[in-house]
Structures are given as structure tokens and as C-alpha cells.
Write an enzyme that holds these catalytic residues in place. Structure first.
Site, PDB file in Angstrom:
ATOM      1  N   ASP A   1      -0.873   2.917  -8.572  1.00 39.38           N
ATOM      2  CA  ASP A   1      -2.190   2.917  -7.925  1.00 39.38           C
ATOM      3  C   ASP A   1      -3.084   3.860  -8.711  1.00 39.38           C
ATOM      4  O   ASP A   1      -2.944   5.085  -8.607  1.00 39.38           O
ATOM      5  CB  ASP A   1      -2.090   3.427  -6.483  1.00 39.38           C
ATOM      6  CG  ASP A   1      -1.340   2.474  -5.567  1.00 39.38           C
ATOM      7  OD1 ASP A   1      -1.536   1.257  -5.698  1.00 39.38           O
ATOM      8  OD2 ASP A   1      -0.560   2.956  -4.730  1.00 39.38           O
TER       9      ASP A   1
ATOM     10  N   ARG B   1     -13.715   4.664  -1.993  1.00 42.28           N
ATOM     11  CA  ARG B   1     -12.846   3.742  -2.739  1.00 42.28           C
ATOM     12  C   ARG B   1     -13.507   2.371  -2.845  1.00 42.28           C
ATOM     13  O   ARG B   1     -13.123   1.562  -3.693  1.00 42.28           O
ATOM     14  CB  ARG B   1     -11.496   3.610  -2.048  1.00 42.28           C
ATOM     15  CG  ARG B   1     -10.684   4.895  -1.996  1.00 42.28           C
ATOM     16  CD  ARG B   1      -9.449   4.730  -1.109  1.00 42.28           C
ATOM     17  NE  ARG B   1      -8.534   3.726  -1.654  1.00 42.28           N
ATOM     18  CZ  ARG B   1      -7.511   3.216  -0.980  1.00 42.28           C
ATOM     19  NH1 ARG B   1      -7.294   3.579   0.280  1.00 42.28           N
ATOM     20  NH2 ARG B   1      -6.709   2.325  -1.549  1.00 42.28           N
TER      21      ARG B   1
ATOM     22  N   LYS C   1      -7.802  -5.877  -3.502  1.00 43.15           N
ATOM     23  CA  LYS C   1      -7.243  -5.464  -2.217  1.00 43.15           C
ATOM     24  C   LYS C   1      -8.350  -4.972  -1.285  1.00 43.15           C
ATOM     25  O   LYS C   1      -9.441  -4.617  -1.767  1.00 43.15           O
ATOM     26  CB  LYS C   1      -6.191  -4.373  -2.425  1.00 43.15           C
ATOM     27  CG  LYS C   1      -6.729  -3.089  -3.099  1.00 43.15           C
ATOM     28  CD  LYS C   1      -5.596  -2.123  -3.386  1.00 43.15           C
ATOM     29  CE  LYS C   1      -6.135  -0.802  -3.903  1.00 43.15           C
ATOM     30  NZ  LYS C   1      -5.053   0.129  -4.284  1.00 43.15           N
TER      31      LYS C   1
ATOM     32  N   HIS D   1      -2.673   3.186   7.314  1.00 45.49           N
ATOM     33  CA  HIS D   1      -1.574   4.100   7.027  1.00 45.49           C
ATOM     34  C   HIS D   1      -1.009   4.681   8.329  1.00 45.49           C
ATOM     35  O   HIS D   1       0.149   5.080   8.386  1.00 45.49           O
ATOM     36  CB  HIS D   1      -2.044   5.247   6.126  1.00 45.49           C
ATOM     37  CG  HIS D   1      -2.386   4.817   4.738  1.00 45.49           C
ATOM     38  ND1 HIS D   1      -3.627   4.348   4.388  1.00 45.49           N
ATOM     39  CD2 HIS D   1      -1.634   4.768   3.614  1.00 45.49           C
ATOM     40  CE1 HIS D   1      -3.633   4.045   3.106  1.00 45.49           C
ATOM     41  NE2 HIS D   1      -2.440   4.283   2.610  1.00 45.49           N
TER      42      HIS D   1
ATOM     43  N   ASP E   1       0.433  -5.134   1.068  1.00 46.92           N
ATOM     44  CA  ASP E   1       0.264  -3.698   0.990  1.00 46.92           C
ATOM     45  C   ASP E   1       1.625  -3.068   1.284  1.00 46.92           C
ATOM     46  O   ASP E   1       2.571  -3.743   1.722  1.00 46.92           O
ATOM     47  CB  ASP E   1      -0.792  -3.245   2.005  1.00 46.92           C
ATOM     48  CG  ASP E   1      -1.442  -1.915   1.620  1.00 46.92           C
ATOM     49  OD1 ASP E   1      -0.941  -1.248   0.693  1.00 46.92           O
ATOM     50  OD2 ASP E   1      -2.444  -1.534   2.258  1.00 46.92           O
TER      51      ASP E   1
END
Length: 477
Positions: free
Chosen positions: A80, A149, A179, A192, A262
Site C-alpha cells: 500500500d 486519501r 479502491k 477498519h 479489501d
């Protein structure tokens, strides 16, 4: 391939710590697709920087392991490396500002050059996959996971700039992955931690969140990552990463490449599907590559058992394994790695920040501060980088106007000059007479900032997102 080989071909695991040799033996034993390298897998030199020789040797060992059973295609060695907050490999590799910088600069050639330069340094270390760029369209401060991001709050900008960045990645021989389908920028829970729910209808999604993914598909990009996001309009209560309806929508859009989940060790999945039950479910739903199960041993066994029980059709596993192998054969035949040495992108990183920096309040030309300033906020490293850049710009640190640096998630600042180092939203409620969005905290970003403060450069960037009453597109003109 045997059933066990096919089950391995669709798994891309992580491993703890620096024992890449032990992980290589696991790759060989389970016939895994390769590996993703996380931050704790990156070896450090005595000076604390990345030991690039050791990192290259580890990547090469993992690559040999992926081909140990005689397969004719390379393994996947991924990472990543988005830039900004999400970058597993730091100095001496080039540090890049947050992806929102590309939206602020709104230059396809610049984004393409950056994608190529970032990827070329990865290729030089033996990587061939980077799980970037983020195609999510952020909705602003209510977005807890993506923020800077995201390239932009505009779906069109996120689409065309993201495609340019991806094409640069491909030119360096690195496979990109758009993504997090169907879009993580407009949900208010971080996957998360828990399961976000996307309440928009399909038409709303197609008009906004899905646009960058449609552009990626139309451009022929090889991978799309599905997010752990429940979409009631598709399948209520089921994360897209394990939802047949979500994969059906992705294929309806024309996608013929590899659909990768993911990470399956995230909270949104682990709480609902313990013991890696999600791995065979994701494959049965339509995934081709399963990323980071909590235990690759358990996930591999679960996939084999699911095929034997019939809950995962053998033809579906064949299709997934074939897609992954085909992508790697295509990459090996058509994308020669264009490796560059670590740090070679520094000048371009600075150019990105120079083109992105945005003045929300204060003068657009001439010096914004006198020859001496005070600085607070940010981290110790931020202040040290500010001081180094100030010295180059002929500005002392001591007395004078107060410059406050606002990091990720920071509060609005009381200052003469407020500088947002991440997403610009904290500037909305700052009473500072001068407000600047920098979108990065690299040394190169601070060099660009001090050049503007000293009046040696202008700030050409435009807000890629709304900041209170200031709409997207605001900035010096």
C-alpha cells in the site's frame, strides 16, 4: 493445478515481522499468489531509514517462493503506497504528499508523472502491485476513513486524475488497483472498525461514487478492490466484498479484470465472519483475489473445504485463479519494470506540492510573513521540516507572526497563518487571517509552503473539496 494450488493462487496474505524466509516457506507450502508487504515487514537500516537492499532481497525471496511449484507466471508482491498517510515505505524512498494534492493541482500530466515515479521506485525494489489509487469521492468532514486519501470531492476529477495516475503506474510496470468499490468516501463509519452502510440508491451511486470506478473499467485498468461496505440497494447487511450483488454490479459495468477484496482482517469483516469464513464466501460471491485473511492457513483450508462441500463451486474457483494468473502473465509480457533508485522522485514530489498548495485566505502575491516567524502545532518532525525550509527561504524562527500547523484530524487553530497539512476542513473554523491548504507534510511540501510564505512563489492550487462556505475550486486566481 490441484485444488490446493488453486486455493493458494487466490490468496494474498500478510505476515508478521521481518521473517520473510518463514513466510516464503508458507507461500511455497500453500501455493500462495504472493504476499503484501506491510509496515512491520520493512527492514530498517541503522539510521532508521528503509534498508533498501534488505527489502529488495526479501521481495525477491517471496517472488521465488511464489514460483516454486513451477508456475509460469510471476507472483504478486504488493504494497500500500498511496502517498501521504498511507505509505509503508518511507525514506530513502521519495515521500509523496496526500493524494488530494493531485485534485488540487488538477493536472493529468502531473498525476501521470507522479504515478510513474512513485511506482518506478517500488519496481526497483521488486514490487509489482501497488494497492492505489484511492478512487473514493470524499464527502468532507463526515468521511472518517478516506479524507485526503481521496483525490477530490468531485467524481469527475477523481476519475480523470485517478486514471492518469494509474496509467503512470502501469508505465513503470506496477499493477494499480482502484479502491474501494462501491466507494468509501461517502460513508460515515471506518470499515477498519465497523461496517459502514451506504444508504444511497443505485442511481445516486452511479452519478457519483461509481463514476471513478466506471472510468477505471473503461480505461482497462486491471484490478478493482471491493470495500467492506454494505449497500442496501444491492444487498442489505452484506459487505460488498462478500456480496454477489455487488460483484454482479461491478461486472455489469463491464469489468473483466481481477476483483480483489479489501483486507479480510479488518473489523467490518472479522466481527461478522469470524475464523476467516469470509474467504470462501468472497470467492463464491465473485471475488478473484482474497487479501490479508487473518490466518492464511485457516483461509486456505476453508476454501478447499468449501469446494469439496459444494458451497464454493469448483468452476468459480477456476475462474478466479485463471483471472489472477492471466493478469500476471499479461503484466509480465507487456509491462517491463522501469525501476528507478530510491529518492529519484524528490523534485517531482516538490512540484506536486507547488502546484497543489492553496490559499483560502490572505494575499495571493507577495510575502505573507516577515523575515521572522513563530511556529507551533504539527509534530516535532513537521516543525523541524518547517524550520529547514524556512532557513532555505531566508525566514528565521524566533519571534513574529504565529504559523500553526494542523495535522491529520487537528482542531481549528488560533494563529496568524493556519496551515492544514492533511485535509483542509479544519481551516473552516479557524479565525486566522491567512489560511493555507498544503495537503502534505513531506520536506518538499514544506519547501513549497515556505516559498509561498516568503513571496517567492504563488499558490496555484484550487480547493478539491468544499471547506465551509468556500466551494470546490476556491483559491488564488
Amino acid at each position: 493445478m490441484s485444488l490446493e494450488q488453486k486455493a493458494g493462487q487466490v490468496l494474498l496474505p500478510f505476515f508478521p515481522g521481518l521473517d520473510s524466509e518463514a513466510h516464503a516457506r508458507t507461500i511455497e507450502r500453500l501455493h500462495l499468489a504472493g504476499s503484501i508487504v506491510m509496515g512491520d515487514n520493512v527492514p530498517a537500516a541503522p539510521d532508521g531509514q528503509v534498508d533498501t537492499a534488505a527489502m529488495r532481497a526479501a521481495a525477491e525471496r517471496l517472488q521465488r517462493a511464489a514460483r516454486a511449484d513451477g508456475r509460469s507466471w510471476p507472483g504478486l508482491i504488493g504494497v500500500d503506497q498511496e502517498g501521504g498517510a498511507v505509505a509503508r515505505l518511507r525514506a530513502p524512498l521519495t515521500e509523496w504528499p496526500a493524494p488530494m494534492s493531485y485534485g488540487a493541482a488538477d493536472s493529468e500530466p502531473l498525476a501521470s508523472d507522479a504515478g510513474r515515479a512513485l511506482s518506478a521506485e517500488l519496481a526497483g525494489l521488486g514490487f509489482n502491485v501497488d494497492f492505489a489509487p484511492t478512487a473514493d469521492v470524499t464527502v468532507g468532514p463526515a468521511d472518517p476513513a478516506i479524507g485526503a486519501r481521496s483525490i477530490s470531492g468531485s467524481a469527475d476529477t477523481a476519475a480523470h486524475v485517478g486514471i492518469a495516475f494509474s496509467r503512470g503506474m502501469l508505465a513503470a510496470g506496477i499493477l494499480p488497483a482502484a479502491k474501494h468499490f462501491p466507494g468509501h468516501g461517502s460513508v460515515t463509519v471506518d470499515s477498519h472498525e465497523g461496517l459502514p452502510v451506504q444508504g444511497a440508491g443505485l442511481e445516486q451511486l452511479r452519478a457519483r461514487d461509481l463514476k471513478p470506478f466506471q472510468a477505471a473499467i473503461d480505461a482497462g485498468l486491471p484490478m478493482v478492490m471491493t470495500g467492506h461496505i454494505a449497500v442496501p440497494a444491492l444487498q442489505p447487511g452484506v459487505p460488498a466484498s462478500v456480496s454477489p450483488a455487488a460483484y454482479a454490479e461491478l461486472r455489469r459495468m463491464g469489468f473483466k479484470g481481477v476483483a480483489v477484496t479489501d483486507a479480510l482482517n479488518m473489523g467490518a469483516i472479522g466481527k461478522q465472519f469470524p475464523n476467516d469464513a469470509a474467504a470462501p464466501l468472497a470467492l463464491a460471491a465473485g471475488a478473484d483475489l482474497v487479501l490479508m485473511p487473518a490466518s492464511v492457513e485457516t483461509a486456505h483450508a476453508a476454501i478447499v473445504a468449501a469446494v469439496r462441500s459444494g458451497s464454493l463451486p469448483a468452476a468459480r474457483l477456476d475462474e478466479a485463479a485463471t483471472r489472477v494468473a492471466t493478469m500476471q502473465l499479461w503484466r509480465a509480457r507487456s509491462l517491463a519494470p522501469q525501476g528507478r533508485p530510491p529518492g529519484s522522485g524528490s523534485a517531482l514530489s516538490q512540484k506536486v506540492s507547488q502546484q497543489a498548495i492553496t490559499v483560502l485566505a490572505g494575499p495571493c502575491r507577495g510575502p505573507m510573513v516577515p523575515a521572522s516567524v513563530r511556529v507551533n502545532g504539527g509534530s516535532e518532525q513537521d516543525r523541524a521540516r518547517f524550520a529547514a525550509a524556512a532557513g532555505q527561504a531566508g525566514i528565521r524562527i524566533g519571534d513574529g507572526p504565529l504559523v500553526t500547523l494542523i495535522g491529520y484530524g487537528g482542531a481549528p487553530a488560533t494563529a496568524d497563518v493556519a496551515v492544514a497539512l492533511d485535509a483542509p476542513w479544519p481551516l473552516e473554523k479557524s479565525a486566522a487571517p491567512a489560511k493555507i491548504a498544503l495537503y502534505g507534510r513531506t520536506q518538499e511540501a514544506f519547501d513549497a509552503l515556505l516559498a509561498v510564505l516568503a513571496g517567492k512563489a504563488t499558490a496555484p492550487g484550487k480547493l478539491p473539496v468544499a471547506v465551509g462556505p468556500q466551494g470546490a475550486g476556491a483559491g488564488c486566481r
